[in-house]
Design a protein around this motif. Structure first.
Motif, PDB file in Angstrom:
ATOM      1  N   VAL A  92       0.728   6.756  11.657  1.00  0.00           N
ATOM      2  CA  VAL A  92      -0.016   7.236  10.494  1.00  0.00           C
ATOM      3  C   VAL A  92      -1.473   6.854  10.701  1.00  0.00           C
ATOM      4  CG1 VAL A  92      -0.325   7.101   7.999  1.00  0.00           C
ATOM      5  CG2 VAL A  92       1.981   7.001   8.991  1.00  0.00           C
ATOM      6  N   TYR A  93      -2.348   7.815  10.571  1.00  0.00           N
ATOM      7  CA  TYR A  93      -3.778   7.599  10.785  1.00  0.00           C
ATOM      8  C   TYR A  93      -4.485   7.514   9.435  1.00  0.00           C
ATOM      9  CZ  TYR A  93      -3.362   8.327  15.782  1.00  0.00           C
ATOM     10  OH  TYR A  93      -3.031   8.178  17.119  1.00  0.00           O
ATOM     11  N   PHE A  94      -5.303   6.478   9.307  1.00  0.00           N
ATOM     12  CA  PHE A  94      -6.017   6.205   8.058  1.00  0.00           C
ATOM     13  C   PHE A  94      -7.523   6.286   8.283  1.00  0.00           C
ATOM     14  CE2 PHE A  94      -2.468   4.629   5.583  1.00  0.00           C
ATOM     15  CZ  PHE A  94      -1.579   4.164   6.554  1.00  0.00           C
ATOM     16  N   CYS A  95      -8.180   6.839   7.302  1.00  0.00           N
ATOM     17  CA  CYS A  95      -9.628   6.836   7.243  1.00  0.00           C
ATOM     18  C   CYS A  95     -10.080   5.648   6.390  1.00  0.00           C
ATOM     19  CB  CYS A  95     -10.101   8.143   6.622  1.00  0.00           C
ATOM     20  SG  CYS A  95     -11.858   8.275   6.356  1.00  0.00           S
ATOM     21  N   ALA A  96     -11.158   5.000   6.798  1.00  0.00           N
ATOM     22  CA  ALA A  96     -11.662   3.850   6.060  1.00  0.00           C
ATOM     23  C   ALA A  96     -13.186   3.850   6.070  1.00  0.00           C
ATOM     24  CB  ALA A  96     -11.141   2.556   6.667  1.00  0.00           C
ATOM     25  N   GLY A 107     -13.308  -3.858  13.965  1.00  0.00           N
ATOM     26  CA  GLY A 107     -11.902  -3.718  14.288  1.00  0.00           C
ATOM     27  C   GLY A 107     -10.958  -4.400  13.319  1.00  0.00           C
ATOM     28  N   ASN A 108     -11.497  -5.048  12.326  1.00  0.00           N
ATOM     29  CA  ASN A 108     -10.690  -5.796  11.357  1.00  0.00           C
ATOM     30  C   ASN A 108     -10.474  -4.952  10.108  1.00  0.00           C
ATOM     31  OD1 ASN A 108      -9.513  -7.539   9.572  1.00  0.00           O
ATOM     32  ND2 ASN A 108     -11.046  -9.151   9.784  1.00  0.00           N
ATOM     33  N   PRO A 109      -9.269  -4.487   9.861  1.00  0.00           N
ATOM     34  CA  PRO A 109      -9.044  -3.618   8.695  1.00  0.00           C
ATOM     35  C   PRO A 109      -9.361  -4.293   7.361  1.00  0.00           C
ATOM     36  CG  PRO A 109      -6.958  -4.266   9.681  1.00  0.00           C
ATOM     37  CD  PRO A 109      -8.020  -4.694  10.621  1.00  0.00           C
ATOM     38  N   GLN A 110      -9.306  -5.602   7.316  1.00  0.00           N
ATOM     39  CA  GLN A 110      -9.573  -6.308   6.061  1.00  0.00           C
ATOM     40  C   GLN A 110     -11.039  -6.224   5.657  1.00  0.00           C
ATOM     41  OE1 GLN A 110      -8.095 -10.294   6.530  1.00  0.00           O
ATOM     42  NE2 GLN A 110      -5.953  -9.657   6.426  1.00  0.00           N
ATOM     43  N   GLN A 111     -11.904  -5.813   6.566  1.00  0.00           N
ATOM     44  CA  GLN A 111     -13.328  -5.728   6.274  1.00  0.00           C
ATOM     45  C   GLN A 111     -13.714  -4.433   5.568  1.00  0.00           C
ATOM     46  OE1 GLN A 111     -15.541  -8.240   6.820  1.00  0.00           O
ATOM     47  NE2 GLN A 111     -13.725  -9.428   7.403  1.00  0.00           N
ATOM     48  N   TYR A 112     -12.772  -3.497   5.454  1.00  0.00           N
ATOM     49  CA  TYR A 112     -13.086  -2.192   4.878  1.00  0.00           C
ATOM     50  C   TYR A 112     -12.675  -2.148   3.406  1.00  0.00           C
ATOM     51  CZ  TYR A 112     -13.944  -0.611   9.622  1.00  0.00           C
ATOM     52  OH  TYR A 112     -14.457  -0.452  10.894  1.00  0.00           O
ATOM     53  N   ASP A 113     -13.560  -1.630   2.588  1.00  0.00           N
ATOM     54  CA  ASP A 113     -13.307  -1.582   1.150  1.00  0.00           C
ATOM     55  C   ASP A 113     -12.564  -0.325   0.709  1.00  0.00           C
ATOM     56  OD1 ASP A 113     -16.469  -3.144   0.249  1.00  0.00           O
ATOM     57  OD2 ASP A 113     -14.498  -4.017   0.619  1.00  0.00           O
ATOM     58  N   TYR A 114     -12.730   0.759   1.435  1.00  0.00           N
ATOM     59  CA  TYR A 114     -12.181   2.040   0.987  1.00  0.00           C
ATOM     60  C   TYR A 114     -11.238   2.611   2.034  1.00  0.00           C
ATOM     61  CZ  TYR A 114     -16.066   1.585  -2.236  1.00  0.00           C
ATOM     62  OH  TYR A 114     -16.938   1.121  -3.167  1.00  0.00           O
TER      63      TYR A 114
END
Length: 125
Positions: A92-96, A107-114
């Protein structure tokens, strides 16, 4: 209310291509960094690519030379062109998106707000 929506996923044979698109609503993302992540069943969310507002782009090692990220600031969209697809690209591909990322944290998904809800990409052998 900020929303990100992905589209373009589907089923493709190995060696084929797909183009994913992410569109936003509710706020302009001209000054934001945009990214694509992916997550396969039972695995952690993996960084695929990102693009800064100045068009600098970075890629995960597993997709370098095969995937290309691009953005259109006027349309608030970000695309991911995926070529030479492999079965291991299935996920599953996610946009952030985020406003204040630094290079070391892209590269850290936790850094993205949206985040969008994701679109399934399946690659058959």
């Amino acid at each position: 209310q900020v929303q990100l929506e992905e589209s373009g996923g589907g089923l493709v044979q190995a060696g084929g291509s797909l183009r994913l698109s992410c569109v936003t609503s509710g706020r302009t993302f001209r000054g934001y960094t945009w990214a694509w992540f992916r997550q396969a069943p039972g695995k952690e969310r993996e960084f695929v690519a990102c693009i800064f507002r100045g068009q600098r782009s970075y890629y995960g090692d597993s997709v370098k030379g095969r995937f290309t990220i691009s953005r259109d600031n006027d349309k608030n969209t970000v695309d991911l062109q995926m070529n030479s697809l492999k079965p291991e690209d299935t996920a599953v591909y996610f946009c952030a998106a985020d406003q204040s990322l630094i290079l070391s944290s892209v590269g850290n998904p936790q850094q993205y707000d949206y985040w969008g809800r994701g679109t399934q990409v399946s690659v058959s052998p």
